[in-house]
Enzyme design. Structure first.
Site, short mmCIF file in Angstrom:
data_model
loop_
_atom_site.label_atom_id
_atom_site.label_comp_id
_atom_site.label_asym_id
_atom_site.label_seq_id
_atom_site.Cartn_x
_atom_site.Cartn_y
_atom_site.Cartn_z
N ILE A 9 0.83 -1.22 0.00
CA ILE A 9 0.00 0.00 0.00
C ILE A 9 0.86 1.27 0.00
CG2 ILE A 9 -0.25 0.20 2.53
CD1 ILE A 9 -3.28 0.94 1.84
N THR A 10 2.11 1.16 0.45
CA THR A 10 2.98 2.36 0.45
C THR A 10 3.58 2.63 -0.92
OG1 THR A 10 4.83 0.98 1.16
CG2 THR A 10 3.63 2.16 2.90
N GLY A 11 3.38 1.73 -1.88
CA GLY A 11 3.95 1.90 -3.22
C GLY A 11 3.05 2.74 -4.12
N ASP A 13 1.19 1.93 -6.86
CA ASP A 13 -0.15 1.39 -7.15
C ASP A 13 -0.99 1.28 -5.89
OD1 ASP A 13 0.97 1.15 -9.62
OD2 ASP A 13 0.59 -1.01 -9.84
N SER A 82 10.35 -4.60 -6.71
CA SER A 82 9.78 -4.36 -8.03
C SER A 82 10.75 -3.75 -9.04
CB SER A 82 8.56 -3.43 -7.89
OG SER A 82 8.99 -2.14 -7.49
N SER A 123 3.28 -9.13 -14.31
CA SER A 123 4.00 -8.07 -15.03
C SER A 123 4.32 -8.46 -16.46
CB SER A 123 5.31 -7.80 -14.29
OG SER A 123 6.18 -7.03 -15.09
N GLU A 125 6.98 -7.90 -17.73
CA GLU A 125 8.38 -8.38 -17.71
C GLU A 125 8.43 -9.91 -17.84
OE1 GLU A 125 11.49 -6.72 -17.42
OE2 GLU A 125 10.32 -4.94 -17.91
N TYR A 147 13.81 -10.55 -11.54
CA TYR A 147 12.48 -9.99 -11.26
C TYR A 147 11.42 -10.68 -12.13
CZ TYR A 147 8.53 -6.74 -11.50
OH TYR A 147 7.27 -6.18 -11.51
P1 NDP Z 1 6.44 -0.13 -5.76
O1 NDP Z 1 7.85 -0.54 -5.85
O2 NDP Z 1 6.10 1.32 -5.80
O3 NDP Z 1 5.81 -0.71 -4.37
C1 NDP Z 1 6.20 -1.96 -3.90
C2 NDP Z 1 5.55 -2.18 -2.56
O4 NDP Z 1 5.93 -3.45 -2.03
C3 NDP Z 1 5.92 -1.15 -1.48
O5 NDP Z 1 4.76 -0.80 -0.75
C4 NDP Z 1 6.88 -1.93 -0.60
O6 NDP Z 1 6.93 -1.49 0.75
C5 NDP Z 1 6.25 -3.30 -0.66
N1 NDP Z 1 7.15 -4.36 -0.21
C6 NDP Z 1 8.39 -4.65 -0.68
N2 NDP Z 1 8.91 -5.68 0.00
C7 NDP Z 1 8.00 -6.06 0.94
C8 NDP Z 1 7.97 -7.05 1.93
N3 NDP Z 1 8.98 -7.89 2.13
N4 NDP Z 1 6.85 -7.15 2.70
C9 NDP Z 1 5.81 -6.32 2.54
N5 NDP Z 1 5.79 -5.33 1.60
C10 NDP Z 1 6.87 -5.21 0.82
O7 NDP Z 1 5.63 -0.91 -6.89
P2 NDP Z 1 4.39 -0.43 -7.81
O8 NDP Z 1 3.36 0.19 -6.94
O9 NDP Z 1 4.91 0.29 -8.99
O10 NDP Z 1 3.87 -1.83 -8.36
C11 NDP Z 1 2.92 -2.60 -7.62
C12 NDP Z 1 3.07 -4.06 -7.99
O11 NDP Z 1 2.83 -4.22 -9.38
C13 NDP Z 1 4.47 -4.64 -7.75
O12 NDP Z 1 4.30 -5.98 -7.39
C14 NDP Z 1 5.13 -4.53 -9.11
O13 NDP Z 1 6.16 -5.48 -9.25
C15 NDP Z 1 3.95 -4.83 -10.02
N6 NDP Z 1 4.03 -4.28 -11.34
C16 NDP Z 1 4.28 -2.94 -11.50
C17 NDP Z 1 4.32 -2.38 -12.76
C18 NDP Z 1 4.56 -0.92 -12.94
O14 NDP Z 1 4.79 -0.51 -14.08
N7 NDP Z 1 4.47 -0.11 -11.90
C19 NDP Z 1 4.11 -3.21 -13.96
C20 NDP Z 1 3.75 -4.59 -13.66
C21 NDP Z 1 3.73 -5.09 -12.40
P3 NDP Z 1 8.01 -0.39 1.24
O15 NDP Z 1 7.37 0.95 0.96
O16 NDP Z 1 8.14 -0.71 2.69
O17 NDP Z 1 9.25 -0.61 0.45
P1 GDP Z 2 11.22 -1.87 -16.28
O1 GDP Z 2 10.57 -2.04 -17.62
O2 GDP Z 2 10.41 -2.42 -15.15
O3 GDP Z 2 12.62 -2.38 -16.23
O4 GDP Z 2 11.22 -0.28 -16.01
P2 GDP Z 2 12.40 0.79 -15.96
O5 GDP Z 2 11.74 2.13 -15.97
O6 GDP Z 2 13.35 0.52 -14.85
O7 GDP Z 2 13.21 0.57 -17.32
C1 GDP Z 2 12.60 0.67 -18.60
C2 GDP Z 2 13.67 0.62 -19.68
O8 GDP Z 2 14.44 1.82 -19.62
C3 GDP Z 2 14.66 -0.53 -19.57
O9 GDP Z 2 14.83 -1.16 -20.81
C4 GDP Z 2 15.96 0.14 -19.15
O10 GDP Z 2 17.13 -0.52 -19.65
C5 GDP Z 2 15.81 1.49 -19.82
N1 GDP Z 2 16.66 2.52 -19.20
C6 GDP Z 2 17.56 3.31 -19.86
N2 GDP Z 2 18.20 4.11 -19.00
C7 GDP Z 2 17.70 3.83 -17.77
C8 GDP Z 2 17.98 4.35 -16.46
O11 GDP Z 2 18.82 5.22 -16.28
N3 GDP Z 2 17.24 3.85 -15.42
C9 GDP Z 2 16.29 2.89 -15.61
N4 GDP Z 2 15.57 2.45 -14.55
N5 GDP Z 2 16.02 2.36 -16.82
C10 GDP Z 2 16.71 2.82 -17.89
#
Ligand code: NDP
Ligand code: GDP
Length: 334
Positions: A9-11, A13, A82, A123, A125, A147
């Site tokens: 929830i702190t992330g 999404d 993530s 994802s 990915e 990942y």
């Molecule tokens: P964020 O990295 O912003 O948030 C990740 C969250 O996971 C944070 O709240 C973090 O808490 C929490 N977390 C990490 N480790 C633990 C743990 N051990 N126990 C409990 N909580 C934990 O991710 P997004 O909001 O961007 O993405 C949400 C989800 O969707 C993720 O699973 C991501 O991999 C997936 N996803 C995201 C995409 C994107 O483009 N954003 C695309 C596809 C999938 P803390 O704040 O404490 O670090």
């Molecule tokens: P991802 O698709 O989850 O890996 O999201 P990212 O935003 O981390 O990366 C998207 C793409 O941007 C990847 O192909 C990276 O190699 C490219 N990229 C190029 N320069 C950078 C950089 O400085 N930081 C990150 N995070 N990605 C980069």
């Protein structure tokens, strides 16, 4: 009033999903893990409306206790390690959190609240080295990072709990989605932050890696609506969520710098340290199934997303917006 339990929830999404569900009238309970300084920046405006409970995806008993106590109607597993580069540096932690963490949470739900509906954050990915375009729910997986591999495990374990125990478990195969709340290390946010600081004269250069990588970038608030809709379906299943348009990192740079009247070529420099051992070259999703079954559509296109992010970072830096932004020349989706 239904109860939703959200991990992560702190992330990015998690914060948008919490907002969305609260507006729908849900009781929202968020899982936070213990850290030495509490980081709830993205939730500040919601802290009086959400309940936070302590648990960790690495710790089975804490998850079981939370699910038993909260008795959620819907569980959204958004927590993960993530960030792809961190997964190369910490592959075991990534597997423990992103892969096995999903199993731990599914086990807790199976034991303590088996009728709850479960959302797994899968994802794009997982597609990695893509074998067809655009990618659909039927496209073979070939992840290119620890990942991606961990997400693929979590994806299949959710399928397995659905098939083995009849649980209502659905995975959203979400393509990249961004916002002003995106983590600062992801490329879109690195660009929007740097553009704002360069426009203000605070910095001159932005060092990036692979500019040719292409992603299907959408707007995070659109994507959390899809998560909720999946759990309202009579039958659980997996859905691709994407815009259907793909752009390169270079396109993102060009549009973001153009928005403040600058040319990216004057400011972006190459940093080999940002390259990955293996990268994902191209992603573009086909969300037709979600359109038909969920009635889901994205509302923000690529250029609008770029503008939203750059404007937000300009505001964050306390800046007045540039008076005459230059129109972007980015072409249409490939
Ligand atoms: P964020 O990295 O912003 O948030 C990740 C969250 O996971 C944070 O709240 C973090 O808490 C929490 N977390 C990490 N480790 C633990 C743990 N051990 N126990 C409990 N909580 C934990 O991710 P997004 O909001 O961007 O993405 C949400 C989800 O969707 C993720 O699973 C991501 O991999 C997936 N996803 C995201 C995409 C994107 O483009 N954003 C695309 C596809 C999938 P803390 O704040 O404490 O670090
Ligand atoms: P991802 O698709 O989850 O890996 O999201 P990212 O935003 O981390 O990366 C998207 C793409 O941007 C990847 O192909 C990276 O190699 C490219 N990229 C190029 N320069 C950078 C950089 O400085 N930081 C990150 N995070 N990605 C980069």
């Amino acid at each position: 009033m239904p109860t939703a339990l959200i991990t992560g929830i702190t992330g990015q999404d998690g914060s948008y999903l919490a907002e969305y569900l609260l507006d729908l009238g849900y009781r929202v309970v968020g899982v936070t893990r213990r850290t030495s300084s509490a980081i709830t920046d993205r939730l500040t405006h919601l802290l009086d409306r959400v309940e936070l409970v302590g648990a960790d995806l690495l710790d089975q008993s804490s998850l079981l206790a939370v699910v038993s106590c909260v008795q959620p109607d819907e569980v959204y597993n958004l927590a993960a390690q993530s960030f792809v580069p961190a997964s190369f540096q910490q592959p075991i932690l990534t597997g423990e959190t992103t892969a096995l963490g999903a199993t731990r949470l599914l086990e807790a739900v199976r034991m303590a609240r088996p009728d709850a509906r479960f959302y797994q954050a899968s994802s794009s990915e997982m597609f990695g080295h893509v074998t067809e375009m655009p990618q659909t729910e039927g496209t073979p997986f070939h992840p290119r990072s620890p990942y991606g591999v961990a997400k693929l495990y979590a994806h299949w374990i959710a399928v397995n709990y659905r098939e083995s125990y009849g649980m209502h478990a659905s995975s959203g195969i979400l393509f990249n989605h961004e916002s002003p709340r995106r983590g600062p290390e992801f490329v879109t946010r690195r660009i929007s932050t740097a553009v704002a600081r360069i426009a203000l004269g605070l910095e001159r250069e932005l060092a990036l890696g692979n500019l040719d990588a292409r992603r299907d970038w959408g707007y995070a608030p659109d994507y959390v609506r899809a998560m909720h809709r999946m759990l309202q379906q009579a039958e659980p299943r997996d859905y691709v969520i994407a815009t259907g348009a793909t752009h390169s990192v270079r396109d993102f740079c060009e549009a973001a710098f153009a928005h403040v009247g600058l040319d990216y070529a004057d400011h972006v420099v190459f940093d080999p340290a940002q390259l990955r051992p293996a990268d994902v070259d191209l992603l573009v999703g086909d969300a037709s199934l979600a359109r038909v079954e969920l009635g889901w559509e994205p509302t923000v296109d690529f250029l609008e997303l770029v503008r939203i992010m750059v404007d937000a970072d300009l505001d964050l830096a306390g800046a007045a917006r540039p008076v005459r932004p230059r129109p972007s020349t980015i072409g249409a989706a490939g």
